[in-house]
Design an enzyme around this catalytic site. Structure first.
Site, PDB file in Angstrom:
ATOM      1  N   CYS A 120      40.338  45.012  94.804  1.00  0.00           N
ATOM      2  CA  CYS A 120      40.888  46.151  94.062  1.00  0.00           C
ATOM      3  C   CYS A 120      42.375  45.890  93.824  1.00  0.00           C
ATOM      4  CB  CYS A 120      40.638  47.475  94.780  1.00  0.00           C
ATOM      5  SG  CYS A 120      41.389  47.599  96.407  1.00  0.00           S
ATOM      6  N   ASP A 138      33.953  41.553  99.266  1.00  0.00           N
ATOM      7  CA  ASP A 138      34.918  42.574  98.882  1.00  0.00           C
ATOM      8  C   ASP A 138      36.148  42.287  99.745  1.00  0.00           C
ATOM      9  OD1 ASP A 138      34.884  46.240  98.903  1.00  0.00           O
ATOM     10  OD2 ASP A 138      36.300  44.806  98.092  1.00  0.00           O
TER      11      ASP A 138
END
Length: 159
Positions: free
Chosen positions: A66, A13
């Site tokens: 993101c 991530d």
């Protein structure tokens, strides 16, 4: 994770610009600077390379951000695959849509923007034999006289 342990699966991530969550965090528009994107892309590349050295042959790494910016997503992964001989993109199924990279864009009434790419590490050509050792907190992997060096102080999220 600082041991010389090799892993079968990883979820990276990656630290990113967070442009995919501006809907929920509008301050990102004012806090993020243009030069941040290049710096983040460079950091992502370094982390990806470092973690790749810790992935076992036939291991899978899922890269996620993101962000909605190609520099942090599709371009980052394409550059990595082009420069890493044992890295291959793997097709993923997103509700009937088969793709090797998936960019979700923010929706007005819901979801945030996210990017996913799934990579597999090719097996070693020498019958799967590999030697791993740690020297002065630096991780090395030796296979067919190729030496890969990467820092061990990277934080990983395992999946």
């Amino acid at each position: 994770h600082t041991s010389g342990e090799m892993l079968d699966k990883m979820l990276l991530d990656a630290p990113c610009s967070a442009t995919g969550v501006i809907r929920r965090h509008p301050d990102i528009k004012w806090l993020r600077k243009e030069e941040d994107i290049a710096e983040l892309a460079e950091l992502q590349g370094k982390i990806l390379k470092a973690l790749w050295a810790r992935l076992k042959p036939n291991g899978v790494l899922l890269y996620a951000t993101c962000s909605v910016l190609p520099e942090e997503n599709s371009q980052q992964i394409q550059r990595f695959v082009e420069t890493t001989a044992d890295a291959t993109l793997v097709e993923m199924d997103f509700t009937g849509e088969n793709t090797v990279m998936k960019q979700f864009l923010p929706q007005q009434n819901g979801g945030d923007g996210f990017f996913y790419a799934k990579l597999i590490k090719a097996a070693l050509k020498n019958g799967g034999k590999s030697h791993h050792f740690v020297i002065n907190d630096t991780y090395f992997q030796s296979a067919h006289d190729n030496v890969v060096k990467s820092p061990c102080d990277v934080v990983l999220t395992l999946g």
